[in-house]
Motif scaffolding. Structure first.
Motif, short mmCIF file in Angstrom:
data_model
loop_
_atom_site.label_atom_id
_atom_site.label_comp_id
_atom_site.label_asym_id
_atom_site.label_seq_id
_atom_site.Cartn_x
_atom_site.Cartn_y
_atom_site.Cartn_z
N LEU A 109 0.89 -0.89 0.03
CA LEU A 109 0.33 0.03 0.11
C LEU A 109 0.76 1.24 0.04
O LEU A 109 0.45 2.29 -0.59
CB LEU A 109 -0.98 0.12 1.19
N LEU A 110 2.02 1.09 0.88
CA LEU A 110 2.57 2.39 1.08
C LEU A 110 3.83 2.55 -0.08
O LEU A 110 4.36 3.74 -0.39
CB LEU A 110 3.22 2.54 2.34
N LEU A 111 4.20 1.45 -0.41
CA LEU A 111 5.43 1.36 -1.52
C LEU A 111 4.93 0.66 -2.84
O LEU A 111 5.52 -0.38 -2.94
CB LEU A 111 6.72 0.87 -1.02
N PRO A 112 4.04 1.31 -3.53
CA PRO A 112 3.48 0.41 -4.66
C PRO A 112 4.29 0.17 -5.85
O PRO A 112 4.62 -1.01 -6.47
CB PRO A 112 2.31 0.97 -5.40
N ASP A 113 5.46 1.02 -5.88
CA ASP A 113 6.50 0.66 -6.84
C ASP A 113 7.71 -0.06 -6.30
O ASP A 113 8.64 -0.61 -6.77
CB ASP A 113 7.05 2.03 -7.49
N GLY A 114 7.70 -0.29 -4.98
CA GLY A 114 8.63 -1.12 -4.36
C GLY A 114 9.97 -0.20 -3.76
O GLY A 114 10.73 -0.65 -3.23
N VAL A 115 9.99 1.19 -4.12
CA VAL A 115 11.12 1.70 -4.06
C VAL A 115 10.84 3.19 -3.16
O VAL A 115 11.21 3.33 -2.34
CB VAL A 115 11.82 2.21 -5.24
N HIS A 116 9.72 3.74 -3.73
CA HIS A 116 9.36 5.12 -3.20
C HIS A 116 8.12 5.24 -2.37
O HIS A 116 7.09 4.34 -2.99
CB HIS A 116 9.25 5.98 -4.35
#
Length: 90
Positions: A38-45
């Motif tokens: 939920l908070l890091l949908p792209d896995g990085v930002h």
């Protein structure tokens, strides 16, 4: 690994503190799986904006579940928010 607990059956007993701690395992596992998504949908930002369709859907789901105490309605409402936001954002 889990078979050992099933094989021992009633011969294995845990102290009350362990029983109480094991009640929180499903909540902890579900939280560990969903919060990063939920908070890091792209896995990085970090993405804590209205453009995060995952977060918008989860917030709608939580609000509906809290307000009306209806699981199926919460799932449908969350999807009803997620898909339009996902479509608008791209």
């Amino acid at each position: 690994m889990r078979y050992g607990f099933y094989a021992l059956g009633d011969r294995l007993s845990f102290p009350p503190l362990v029983h109480r701690a094991l009640r929180y395992v499903p909540v902890a596992v579900l939280t560990a799986i969903t919060v990063p998504m939920l908070l890091l949908p792209d896995g990085v930002h970090w993405q804590l904006t209205w453009r995060n369709a995952w977060l918008a859907g989860a917030l709608a789901t939580g609000l509906i579940a809290w307000r009306w105490n209806n699981l199926l309605g919460a799932i449908g409402g969350g999807m009803g928010v997620y898909f339009p936001v996902r479509w608008l954002v791209g």
